[in-house]
Design a protein around this motif. Structure first.
Motif, PDB file in Angstrom:
ATOM      1  N   LEU A 178       0.831  -1.205   0.000  1.00  0.00           N
ATOM      2  CA  LEU A 178       0.000   0.000   0.000  1.00  0.00           C
ATOM      3  C   LEU A 178       0.862   1.252   0.000  1.00  0.00           C
ATOM      4  O   LEU A 178       0.517   2.262  -0.620  1.00  0.00           O
ATOM      5  N   LEU A 179       1.986   1.194   0.686  1.00  0.00           N
ATOM      6  CA  LEU A 179       2.921   2.316   0.677  1.00  0.00           C
ATOM      7  C   LEU A 179       3.451   2.548  -0.734  1.00  0.00           C
ATOM      8  O   LEU A 179       3.486   3.685  -1.224  1.00  0.00           O
ATOM      9  N   ILE A 180       3.865   1.472  -1.391  1.00  0.00           N
ATOM     10  CA  ILE A 180       4.367   1.585  -2.761  1.00  0.00           C
ATOM     11  C   ILE A 180       3.293   2.155  -3.674  1.00  0.00           C
ATOM     12  O   ILE A 180       3.557   3.006  -4.530  1.00  0.00           O
ATOM     13  N   SER A 181       2.037   1.732  -3.486  1.00  0.00           N
ATOM     14  CA  SER A 181       0.930   2.243  -4.292  1.00  0.00           C
ATOM     15  C   SER A 181       0.780   3.752  -4.119  1.00  0.00           C
ATOM     16  O   SER A 181       0.640   4.498  -5.091  1.00  0.00           O
ATOM     17  N   ASN A 182       0.833   4.216  -2.859  1.00  0.00           N
ATOM     18  CA  ASN A 182       0.753   5.652  -2.589  1.00  0.00           C
ATOM     19  C   ASN A 182       1.870   6.413  -3.276  1.00  0.00           C
ATOM     20  O   ASN A 182       1.651   7.466  -3.886  1.00  0.00           O
ATOM     21  N   LEU A 183       3.083   5.878  -3.190  1.00  0.00           N
ATOM     22  CA  LEU A 183       4.229   6.590  -3.743  1.00  0.00           C
ATOM     23  C   LEU A 183       4.228   6.556  -5.267  1.00  0.00           C
ATOM     24  O   LEU A 183       4.734   7.481  -5.920  1.00  0.00           O
ATOM     25  N   LEU A 184       3.653   5.523  -5.861  1.00  0.00           N
ATOM     26  CA  LEU A 184       3.493   5.493  -7.318  1.00  0.00           C
ATOM     27  C   LEU A 184       2.534   6.590  -7.780  1.00  0.00           C
ATOM     28  O   LEU A 184       2.759   7.255  -8.796  1.00  0.00           O
TER      29      LEU A 184
ATOM     30  N   LEU B 199      14.049   3.970   4.964  1.00  0.00           N
ATOM     31  CA  LEU B 199      13.726   3.300   3.709  1.00  0.00           C
ATOM     32  C   LEU B 199      14.724   3.671   2.623  1.00  0.00           C
ATOM     33  O   LEU B 199      15.234   2.821   1.898  1.00  0.00           O
ATOM     34  N   ALA B 200      15.034   4.969   2.508  1.00  0.00           N
ATOM     35  CA  ALA B 200      15.905   5.443   1.435  1.00  0.00           C
ATOM     36  C   ALA B 200      17.340   4.975   1.604  1.00  0.00           C
ATOM     37  O   ALA B 200      18.058   4.801   0.625  1.00  0.00           O
TER      38      ALA B 200
ATOM     39  N   GLY C 289       7.384  -8.146  -7.597  1.00  0.00           N
ATOM     40  CA  GLY C 289       8.763  -7.915  -7.180  1.00  0.00           C
ATOM     41  C   GLY C 289       9.511  -7.043  -8.171  1.00  0.00           C
ATOM     42  O   GLY C 289      10.230  -6.119  -7.789  1.00  0.00           O
ATOM     43  N   ASP C 290       9.327  -7.328  -9.471  1.00  0.00           N
ATOM     44  CA  ASP C 290       9.964  -6.513 -10.504  1.00  0.00           C
ATOM     45  C   ASP C 290       9.436  -5.085 -10.480  1.00  0.00           C
ATOM     46  O   ASP C 290      10.189  -4.123 -10.680  1.00  0.00           O
ATOM     47  N   LEU C 291       8.133  -4.935 -10.238  1.00  0.00           N
ATOM     48  CA  LEU C 291       7.525  -3.601 -10.198  1.00  0.00           C
ATOM     49  C   LEU C 291       8.089  -2.781  -9.050  1.00  0.00           C
ATOM     50  O   LEU C 291       8.425  -1.593  -9.216  1.00  0.00           O
ATOM     51  N   ILE C 292       8.215  -3.395  -7.871  1.00  0.00           N
ATOM     52  CA  ILE C 292       8.751  -2.682  -6.711  1.00  0.00           C
ATOM     53  C   ILE C 292      10.214  -2.321  -6.929  1.00  0.00           C
ATOM     54  O   ILE C 292      10.662  -1.217  -6.600  1.00  0.00           O
ATOM     55  N   ASN C 293      10.991  -3.249  -7.522  1.00  0.00           N
ATOM     56  CA  ASN C 293      12.385  -2.949  -7.818  1.00  0.00           C
ATOM     57  C   ASN C 293      12.506  -1.754  -8.750  1.00  0.00           C
ATOM     58  O   ASN C 293      13.335  -0.862  -8.549  1.00  0.00           O
ATOM     59  N   LEU C 294      11.647  -1.719  -9.772  1.00  0.00           N
ATOM     60  CA  LEU C 294      11.652  -0.618 -10.728  1.00  0.00           C
ATOM     61  C   LEU C 294      11.288   0.691 -10.047  1.00  0.00           C
ATOM     62  O   LEU C 294      11.905   1.739 -10.289  1.00  0.00           O
ATOM     63  N   PHE C 295      10.296   0.617  -9.186  1.00  0.00           N
ATOM     64  CA  PHE C 295       9.858   1.824  -8.483  1.00  0.00           C
ATOM     65  C   PHE C 295      10.970   2.381  -7.597  1.00  0.00           C
ATOM     66  O   PHE C 295      11.266   3.582  -7.619  1.00  0.00           O
ATOM     67  N   LEU C 296      11.583   1.527  -6.788  1.00  0.00           N
ATOM     68  CA  LEU C 296      12.631   1.992  -5.877  1.00  0.00           C
ATOM     69  C   LEU C 296      13.804   2.579  -6.644  1.00  0.00           C
ATOM     70  O   LEU C 296      14.386   3.597  -6.252  1.00  0.00           O
TER      71      LEU C 296
END
Length: 254
Positions: free
Chosen positions: A157-163, A194-195, A213-220
């Motif tokens: 959910l955090l990743i979704s917010n940041l996207l 986190l950073a 997993g690939d999506l989160i890696n790309l986002f970070l």
């Protein structure tokens, strides 16, 4: 107490976030702080669906557009009606800018814009793009993106917010300050943690060869390597008014 130089350019603060992230309470907190500091400010409420707000805005979309009429006359749902209300409101937004520039609001220091939780206004609707760019043309503008840390304790959910936040940043090309709201019971330097976790990409649930997993890696990678010049962060508690001084100090520095 932090004070603001009255001779500085007008700062526009556009408060954006998902429904329930605490935008209205946040706006009220900074409104009360500005009143205490005697900072002259102008508040715009763009949420046509809100029933009540704890502050008195200078301009309220509900005074000109009745969301109930939109729902009945156009046979649309509440969410669509709120977005439609903003679309209708921006047809007169240039007149609002002229009012702000008039002699009645000389020495104005801040313009605060409270937005609806229907984040589609800024993701794909042209109205959000127009609002941001009209304000950017005349004033120093920053977007505050509020993240509800109670809900975003779930990593996905955090990743979704940041996207969402990144999408708005790239669309509007505007500096964004991420506000981790409702952090009264959270550890303070969450985003620092986190950073600075270089090993985060090696976590099993992130490095797994899956779509998510690939999506989160790309986002970070996108955030940490390409966006640090535009994205800033702070912890906040609107209810307890935590970190208000730090927030105003940051506004003075941009």
């Amino acid at each position: 107490t932090s004070s603001i130089n009255s001779k500085s350019p007008i700062n526009v603060i556009i408060v954006i976030g998902l429904a329930g992230s605490g935008k209205t309470v946040f706006v009220n907190s900074i409104h009360e702080k500005m009143m205490y500091n005697k900072n002259k400010h102008f508040i715009i409420n763009l949420d046509a669906g809100v029933k009540s707000i704890p502050y008195l805005p200078n301009v309220d979309i509900r005074d000109t557009i009745d969301i109930t009429d939109l729902i009945i006359n156009h046979k649309i749902g509440p969410n669509s009606a709120i977005i439609t209300a903003v679309n209708l409101f921006i047809t007169k937004f240039n007149e609002l800018i002229e009012i702000i520039k008039s002699k009645y609001y000389r020495n104005l220091e801040f313009i605060v814009v409270d937005t609806p939780g229907q984040i589609e206004v800024f993701l794909w609707s042209i109205s959000g793009f127009i609002i941001v760019n009209l304000l950017k043309y005349s004033y120093k503008t920053i977007i505050l993106f509020l993240v509800d840390m109670k809900k975003a304790s779930n990593f996905l959910l955090l990743i979704s917010n940041l996207l969402y936040c990144l999408s708005i940043m790239f669309k509007t090309k505007t500096k964004i300050l991420i506000i981790f709201n409702k952090t009264a019971n959270k550890s303070k330097h969450f985003w620092n943690y986190l950073a600075n976790q270089q090993s985060i990409l090696n976590y099993e649930h992130l490095s797994s060869k899956t779509y998510i997993g690939d999506l989160i890696n790309l986002f970070l990678d996108l955030v940490f390597r390409h966006s640090l010049g535009n994205i800033f962060y702070n912890d906040f508690s609107s209810f307890k008014k935590k970190c208000l001084n730090e927030f105003f100090i940051y506004l003075c520095s941009i």
